[in-house]
Design a protein around this motif. Structure first.
Motif, PDB file in Angstrom:
ATOM      1  N   GLY A 169      -2.091   4.584 -12.182  1.00 57.72           N
ATOM      2  CA  GLY A 169      -2.683   4.077 -10.900  1.00 57.72           C
ATOM      3  C   GLY A 169      -4.039   4.151 -10.991  1.00 57.72           C
ATOM      4  N   THR A 198      -0.722   5.214  -6.828  1.00 53.04           N
ATOM      5  CA  THR A 198       0.304   5.528  -7.989  1.00 53.04           C
ATOM      6  C   THR A 198       1.319   4.260  -7.923  1.00 53.04           C
ATOM      7  OG1 THR A 198       0.173   7.803  -7.472  1.00 53.04           O
ATOM      8  CG2 THR A 198       2.058   6.947  -8.610  1.00 53.04           C
ATOM      9  N   CYS A 242       2.621   0.115  -5.596  1.00 51.99           N
ATOM     10  CA  CYS A 242       1.975   1.148  -5.583  1.00 51.99           C
ATOM     11  C   CYS A 242       2.197   1.470  -3.992  1.00 51.99           C
ATOM     12  CB  CYS A 242       0.548   1.159  -5.859  1.00 51.99           C
ATOM     13  SG  CYS A 242      -0.686   0.685  -4.696  1.00 51.99           S
TER      14      CYS A 242
END
Length: 99
Positions: free
Chosen positions: A46, A7, A74
């Motif tokens: 993501g 993500t 991320c």
């Protein structure tokens, strides 16, 4: 088998400059036989990677080397599962559950 869900924690504009290095990292792990599928999530916040490995700790170490992680854009959520049923082409990855 592992589902590696990444993500983005930064805007896509900060992700883009790291994309080429991320793809090279993916390519290397495909060549090693660790990754068997990957792609962007929709909407693009993501991505998902299907990976094979002996243990979660090893997959976590691999995730830590992703240029997206190194570049702090991320985070990963890693889910281990037992692939008891697969498409015929993925038969080598089938597993038996522990009794």
């Amino acid at each position: 088998m592992f589902v590696m869900e990444l993500t983005y924690t930064a805007p896509v504009e900060r992700v883009e400059p790291l994309l080429e290095a991320h793809v090279a990292w993916l390519d290397g792990l495909y060549e090693e036989g660790v990754f068997i599928a990957s792609g962007r999530k929709k909407p693009r916040d993501g991505g998902i990677i299907l990976a094979v490995g002996d243990d979660r700790a090893g997959i976590e170490k691999i995730a830590a080397t992703d240029p997206f992680v190194v570049g702090a854009v991320c985070t990963y959520r890693i889910t281990e599962f037992i692939a008891t049923k697969t498409a015929p082409e993925l038969a080598p990855y089938r597993q038996q559950p522990a009794v």
